[in-house]
Write an enzyme that holds these catalytic residues in place. Sequence first.
Site, PDB file in Angstrom:
ATOM      1  N   GLN A   1     -10.927   4.774  -9.497  1.00 53.07           N
ATOM      2  CA  GLN A   1      -9.830   4.236  -9.046  1.00 53.07           C
ATOM      3  C   GLN A   1      -9.795   4.486  -7.597  1.00 53.07           C
ATOM      4  O   GLN A   1      -8.887   4.178  -7.001  1.00 53.07           O
ATOM      5  CB  GLN A   1      -8.696   4.881  -9.799  1.00 53.07           C
TER       6      GLN A   1
ATOM      7  N   ILE B   1     -10.584   4.899  -3.688  1.00 53.37           N
ATOM      8  CA  ILE B   1     -10.978   4.151  -2.617  1.00 53.37           C
ATOM      9  C   ILE B   1     -11.521   4.865  -1.346  1.00 53.37           C
ATOM     10  O   ILE B   1     -11.831   4.105  -0.510  1.00 53.37           O
ATOM     11  CB  ILE B   1      -9.641   3.263  -2.257  1.00 53.37           C
TER      12      ILE B   1
ATOM     13  N   HIS C   1     -10.166  -0.303  -7.500  1.00 57.17           N
ATOM     14  CA  HIS C   1      -8.836  -0.506  -6.772  1.00 57.17           C
ATOM     15  C   HIS C   1      -9.408  -0.758  -5.282  1.00 57.17           C
ATOM     16  O   HIS C   1      -8.532  -0.575  -4.342  1.00 57.17           O
ATOM     17  CB  HIS C   1      -8.012   0.839  -6.743  1.00 57.17           C
TER      18      HIS C   1
ATOM     19  N   CYS D   1      -9.612 -15.656   7.022  1.00 56.16           N
ATOM     20  CA  CYS D   1     -11.040 -16.257   6.908  1.00 56.16           C
ATOM     21  C   CYS D   1     -12.133 -15.227   6.100  1.00 56.16           C
ATOM     22  O   CYS D   1     -13.205 -15.555   5.906  1.00 56.16           O
ATOM     23  CB  CYS D   1     -11.337 -16.421   8.229  1.00 56.16           C
TER      24      CYS D   1
ATOM     25  N   GLY E   1      -9.943  13.700 -13.260  1.00 58.78           N
ATOM     26  CA  GLY E   1      -8.773  13.672 -12.219  1.00 58.78           C
ATOM     27  C   GLY E   1      -8.071  12.774 -11.996  1.00 58.78           C
ATOM     28  O   GLY E   1      -7.941  11.902 -11.447  1.00 58.78           O
ATOM     29  N   SER E   2      -7.448  12.261 -13.648  1.00 55.75           N
ATOM     30  CA  SER E   2      -6.769  11.066 -13.523  1.00 55.75           C
ATOM     31  C   SER E   2      -5.464  11.261 -14.373  1.00 55.75           C
ATOM     32  O   SER E   2      -5.778  11.623 -15.272  1.00 55.75           O
ATOM     33  CB  SER E   2      -7.398   9.675 -13.986  1.00 55.75           C
TER      34      SER E   2
HETATM   35  N1  APR Z   1      -9.047  18.807 -10.694  1.00 58.43           N
HETATM   36  C1  APR Z   1      -8.598  18.192 -11.640  1.00 58.43           C
HETATM   37  N2  APR Z   1      -7.662  17.497 -11.738  1.00 58.43           N
HETATM   38  C2  APR Z   1      -6.751  17.411 -10.829  1.00 58.43           C
HETATM   39  C3  APR Z   1      -7.095  17.888  -9.595  1.00 58.43           C
HETATM   40  C4  APR Z   1      -8.017  18.796  -9.732  1.00 58.43           C
HETATM   41  N3  APR Z   1      -8.810  19.420  -8.257  1.00 58.43           N
HETATM   42  N4  APR Z   1      -6.299  17.678  -8.605  1.00 58.43           N
HETATM   43  C5  APR Z   1      -5.269  16.777  -9.276  1.00 58.43           C
HETATM   44  N5  APR Z   1      -5.626  16.339 -10.438  1.00 58.43           N
HETATM   45  C6  APR Z   1      -5.074  15.783 -11.533  1.00 58.43           C
HETATM   46  C7  APR Z   1      -3.529  15.612 -11.599  1.00 58.43           C
HETATM   47  O1  APR Z   1      -2.958  16.662 -12.259  1.00 58.43           O
HETATM   48  C8  APR Z   1      -3.398  14.305 -11.844  1.00 58.43           C
HETATM   49  O2  APR Z   1      -3.083  14.373 -13.264  1.00 58.43           O
HETATM   50  O3  APR Z   1      -5.332  14.572 -11.214  1.00 58.43           O
HETATM   51  C9  APR Z   1      -4.432  13.590 -11.756  1.00 58.43           C
HETATM   52  C10 APR Z   1      -4.205  12.518 -10.491  1.00 58.43           C
HETATM   53  O4  APR Z   1      -3.484  11.538 -10.896  1.00 58.43           O
HETATM   54  P1  APR Z   1      -2.714  10.544  -9.924  1.00 58.43           P
HETATM   55  O5  APR Z   1      -2.372  11.036  -8.857  1.00 58.43           O
HETATM   56  O6  APR Z   1      -1.872   9.641 -10.757  1.00 58.43           O
HETATM   57  O7  APR Z   1      -4.195   9.318  -9.497  1.00 58.43           O
HETATM   58  P2  APR Z   1      -4.858   8.422 -10.297  1.00 58.43           P
HETATM   59  O8  APR Z   1      -4.766   8.643 -11.775  1.00 58.43           O
HETATM   60  O9  APR Z   1      -6.118   8.084  -9.819  1.00 58.43           O
HETATM   61  O10 APR Z   1      -3.543   7.287 -10.133  1.00 58.43           O
HETATM   62  C11 APR Z   1      -4.247   5.960 -10.574  1.00 58.43           C
HETATM   63  O11 APR Z   1      -2.311   5.128  -9.204  1.00 58.43           O
HETATM   64  O12 APR Z   1      -0.939   4.707  -7.236  1.00 58.43           O
HETATM   65  C12 APR Z   1      -1.755   4.263  -8.030  1.00 58.43           C
HETATM   66  O13 APR Z   1      -3.849   3.249  -7.046  1.00 58.43           O
HETATM   67  C13 APR Z   1      -3.274   4.340  -7.206  1.00 58.43           C
HETATM   68  O14 APR Z   1      -5.639   4.558  -7.995  1.00 58.43           O
HETATM   69  C14 APR Z   1      -4.187   4.986  -8.207  1.00 58.43           C
HETATM   70  C15 APR Z   1      -3.878   4.806  -9.524  1.00 58.43           C
END
Ligand code: APR
Length: 260
Positions: free
Chosen positions: A107, A109, A127, A138, A199-200
């Site tokens: 996800q 960029i 994304h 264009c 990490g999501s």
């Molecule tokens: N190691 C493990 N986990 C981590 C770390 C780390 N160093 N740092 C942060 N996290 C976890 C956080 O606890 C959180 O649950 O990573 C997760 C990041 O979640 P989001 O900030 O929601 O990011 P993401 O899941 O990529 O968001 C998806 O939302 O706003 C849109 O387009 C944007 O691509 C993004 C999408």
Amino acid sequence: METKDLDYLVGKVAGLILEASKVVVFTGAGHSTESGIPDFRSPGGIWSRFDPDDFTIQKFMSSRETRKMQWQMLVEGGLLKNAEPNQAHYAVAELEKLGKLGCVITQNIDNLHQKAGNSPERVFELHGNMKRVRCMSCDACFPMEDILHRLRKEEIPDCQFCNGILKPDAVFFGEALPQKTLSDATHHSRNCDLFIVIGSSLVVYPAAYMPMYAKEAGAKLVIINLSPTPMDSQATVLIAAKAGEAMAKIMERVRSQVSA
Ligand code: APR
């Protein structure tokens, strides 16, 4: 997380990787925080400093003023900084070198998977990618660095060929995801035997459908994330630790068993 617990879970994930024939890695902003790029929903993350409702494609296209604000957020938000891959990126690149990686679905960029050595054709950027800027009239593409240089002179860059609106090649809220990338990512998610989320928060769709597709297809699910996600109960292994540390330990364990 207790070190002994981490070591035990690291061993379990390493075992799953060794017995898997096709691993799909799915990454979110938490995979890049150790590279200095803020995530979105952690305390202090981007959506605690900016309002996501301001970052829709409709607002971007509606006026020069909103475009100026969005460009400012991208620069101030830290999403355009020239970051370096961290341990977690290099671990995922090593998975490919070992011949275990089907693909990375990200996800993010930030282009850091490619920078760490993953083949671009194995990185599916749901994304988009912030390294490019595209003309909405264009379709001409320009490197982000060239545009940032113009931005610093306080101008909102327009296309030098047709004066059209230039937009970062990332998917804004309200914008469709790149269809081929989405269908390729869906195909890989449905055709792997191990799906590793790193990490999501798994709250944004359709990206967050990918681990569900993998589970439906019988894949084992590993989640490495500092905070809870809606898919935690379906994980074969759940590691609430930092991505860099966990992935470095996992690949160390895999390497030791591959070379044994
Ligand atoms: N190691 C493990 N986990 C981590 C770390 C780390 N160093 N740092 C942060 N996290 C976890 C956080 O606890 C959180 O649950 O990573 C997760 C990041 O979640 P989001 O900030 O929601 O990011 P993401 O899941 O990529 O968001 C998806 O939302 O706003 C849109 O387009 C944007 O691509 C993004 C999408």
